[in-house]
Design a protein around this motif. Structure first.
Motif, PDB file in Angstrom:
ATOM      1  N   ASP A   1      -2.044  27.295   9.705  1.00 59.20           N
ATOM      2  CA  ASP A   1      -1.960  27.084   8.342  1.00 59.20           C
ATOM      3  C   ASP A   1      -1.001  26.452   7.869  1.00 59.20           C
ATOM      4  O   ASP A   1       0.216  26.518   7.971  1.00 59.20           O
ATOM      5  N   PRO A   2      -1.359  25.028   7.281  1.00 58.12           N
ATOM      6  CA  PRO A   2      -0.243  23.952   6.849  1.00 58.12           C
ATOM      7  C   PRO A   2       0.733  24.625   5.830  1.00 58.12           C
ATOM      8  O   PRO A   2       1.869  24.161   5.775  1.00 58.12           O
ATOM      9  N   GLN A   3       0.542  25.671   5.156  1.00 57.86           N
ATOM     10  CA  GLN A   3       1.339  26.213   4.214  1.00 57.86           C
ATOM     11  C   GLN A   3       2.217  27.156   4.802  1.00 57.86           C
ATOM     12  O   GLN A   3       3.130  28.049   4.007  1.00 57.86           O
ATOM     13  N   SER A   4       2.114  27.690   6.318  1.00 56.28           N
ATOM     14  CA  SER A   4       2.886  28.614   6.529  1.00 56.28           C
ATOM     15  C   SER A   4       3.263  28.611   8.144  1.00 56.28           C
ATOM     16  O   SER A   4       2.761  27.815   8.814  1.00 56.28           O
ATOM     17  N   ASP A   5       4.272  29.428   8.732  1.00 58.85           N
ATOM     18  CA  ASP A   5       4.369  29.351  10.350  1.00 58.85           C
ATOM     19  C   ASP A   5       3.456  30.262  10.850  1.00 58.85           C
ATOM     20  O   ASP A   5       3.762  30.340  12.131  1.00 58.85           O
ATOM     21  N   HIS A   6       2.474  30.794  10.362  1.00 56.35           N
ATOM     22  CA  HIS A   6       1.595  31.577  11.121  1.00 56.35           C
ATOM     23  C   HIS A   6       0.269  30.802  11.244  1.00 56.35           C
ATOM     24  O   HIS A   6       0.027  30.038  10.589  1.00 56.35           O
ATOM     25  N   TRP A   7      -0.594  31.662  11.948  1.00 57.34           N
ATOM     26  CA  TRP A   7      -2.164  31.281  12.217  1.00 57.34           C
ATOM     27  C   TRP A   7      -2.912  31.641  11.078  1.00 57.34           C
ATOM     28  O   TRP A   7      -2.726  32.893  10.684  1.00 57.34           O
ATOM     29  N   ALA A   8      -3.758  30.753  10.532  1.00 51.88           N
ATOM     30  CA  ALA A   8      -4.663  30.960   9.373  1.00 51.88           C
ATOM     31  C   ALA A   8      -5.794  31.906   9.967  1.00 51.88           C
ATOM     32  O   ALA A   8      -6.362  32.830   9.532  1.00 51.88           O
ATOM     33  N   ARG A   9      -6.378  31.115  11.237  1.00 55.01           N
ATOM     34  CA  ARG A   9      -7.507  31.516  11.418  1.00 55.01           C
ATOM     35  C   ARG A   9      -7.410  31.490  13.256  1.00 55.01           C
ATOM     36  O   ARG A   9      -6.650  30.529  13.649  1.00 55.01           O
ATOM     37  N   VAL A  10      -8.449  32.047  13.974  1.00 53.46           N
ATOM     38  CA  VAL A  10      -8.686  31.887  15.204  1.00 53.46           C
ATOM     39  C   VAL A  10     -10.116  31.340  15.848  1.00 53.46           C
ATOM     40  O   VAL A  10     -10.979  32.302  15.482  1.00 53.46           O
ATOM     41  N   LEU A  11     -10.213  30.395  16.493  1.00 49.83           N
ATOM     42  CA  LEU A  11     -11.331  29.839  16.580  1.00 49.83           C
ATOM     43  C   LEU A  11     -11.636  30.370  18.178  1.00 49.83           C
ATOM     44  O   LEU A  11     -10.855  30.350  19.042  1.00 49.83           O
ATOM     45  N   VAL A  12     -13.013  31.012  18.298  1.00 53.33           N
ATOM     46  CA  VAL A  12     -13.224  31.789  19.410  1.00 53.33           C
ATOM     47  C   VAL A  12     -14.550  31.012  19.944  1.00 53.33           C
ATOM     48  O   VAL A  12     -15.613  31.252  19.261  1.00 53.33           O
ATOM     49  N   GLU A  13     -14.816  30.644  20.969  1.00 51.37           N
ATOM     50  CA  GLU A  13     -15.923  30.111  21.673  1.00 51.37           C
ATOM     51  C   GLU A  13     -16.291  30.866  22.809  1.00 51.37           C
ATOM     52  O   GLU A  13     -15.376  31.189  23.564  1.00 51.37           O
ATOM     53  N   TYR A  14     -17.505  31.355  22.727  1.00 52.61           N
ATOM     54  CA  TYR A  14     -17.680  32.372  23.776  1.00 52.61           C
ATOM     55  C   TYR A  14     -19.142  32.236  24.324  1.00 52.61           C
ATOM     56  O   TYR A  14     -20.255  31.510  23.701  1.00 52.61           O
ATOM     57  N   GLU A  15     -19.497  32.723  25.556  1.00 56.12           N
ATOM     58  CA  GLU A  15     -20.921  32.537  26.075  1.00 56.12           C
ATOM     59  C   GLU A  15     -21.472  33.997  26.281  1.00 56.12           C
ATOM     60  O   GLU A  15     -20.634  35.166  26.545  1.00 56.12           O
ATOM     61  N   THR A  16     -22.776  34.437  25.842  1.00 54.34           N
ATOM     62  CA  THR A  16     -23.602  35.501  25.958  1.00 54.34           C
ATOM     63  C   THR A  16     -24.947  35.450  26.896  1.00 54.34           C
ATOM     64  O   THR A  16     -24.916  34.116  27.326  1.00 54.34           O
ATOM     65  N   ALA A  17     -25.332  36.339  27.120  1.00 56.13           N
ATOM     66  CA  ALA A  17     -26.582  36.094  27.712  1.00 56.13           C
ATOM     67  C   ALA A  17     -27.581  35.256  27.162  1.00 56.13           C
ATOM     68  O   ALA A  17     -28.626  34.602  27.841  1.00 56.13           O
ATOM     69  N   HIS A  18     -27.132  35.148  25.760  1.00 50.29           N
ATOM     70  CA  HIS A  18     -28.347  34.133  24.887  1.00 50.29           C
ATOM     71  C   HIS A  18     -27.816  32.742  24.880  1.00 50.29           C
ATOM     72  O   HIS A  18     -28.278  31.982  24.268  1.00 50.29           O
ATOM     73  N   GLY A  19     -26.531  32.457  25.558  1.00 48.76           N
ATOM     74  CA  GLY A  19     -26.022  30.953  25.358  1.00 48.76           C
ATOM     75  C   GLY A  19     -24.611  31.085  24.775  1.00 48.76           C
ATOM     76  O   GLY A  19     -24.023  32.050  24.596  1.00 48.76           O
ATOM     77  N   ILE A  20     -24.163  29.889  24.488  1.00 47.45           N
ATOM     78  CA  ILE A  20     -22.919  29.669  23.989  1.00 47.45           C
ATOM     79  C   ILE A  20     -22.739  29.512  22.515  1.00 47.45           C
ATOM     80  O   ILE A  20     -23.682  29.080  21.621  1.00 47.45           O
ATOM     81  N   LYS A  21     -21.867  30.331  22.000  1.00 55.14           N
ATOM     82  CA  LYS A  21     -21.578  30.378  20.310  1.00 55.14           C
ATOM     83  C   LYS A  21     -20.055  30.215  20.081  1.00 55.14           C
ATOM     84  O   LYS A  21     -19.189  30.345  20.724  1.00 55.14           O
ATOM     85  N   SER A  22     -19.922  30.097  18.694  1.00 60.66           N
ATOM     86  CA  SER A  22     -18.696  30.319  18.326  1.00 60.66           C
ATOM     87  C   SER A  22     -18.557  30.901  16.790  1.00 60.66           C
ATOM     88  O   SER A  22     -19.225  31.272  16.384  1.00 60.66           O
TER      89      SER A  22
END
Length: 70
Positions: A21-42
């Motif tokens: 987060d450019p306005q803070s020292d903390h994370w604003a969000r977490v990007l998660v990329e993952y694979e399931t039995a149905h393919g790759i998603k995020s």
């Protein structure tokens, strides 16, 4: 060698990365990329939700995680 997809109901975490987060020292969000039995998603989660699901530790340990049900 190709890796088999995870069993139904589980995900293999490919990427778990905090987005600053450019306005803070903390994370604003977490990007998660993952694979399931149905393919790759995020998705994008709050840092609190990612921690609650244990995604950081599971990614580091290369563990499969259960897919939460809505």
């Amino acid at each position: 060698m190709a890796t088999a997809r995870p069993p139904k109901g589980y995900a293999r975490l490919l990427l778990v990365e905090g987005m600053a987060d450019p306005q803070s020292d903390h994370w604003a969000r977490v990007l998660v990329e993952y694979e399931t039995a149905h393919g790759i998603k995020s998705t994008v989660l709050s840092p609190e939700r990612a921690k609650e699901l244990g995604l950081f530790d599971a990614h580091w340990r290369k563990q499969l995680v259960p897919i939460p049900t809505p």
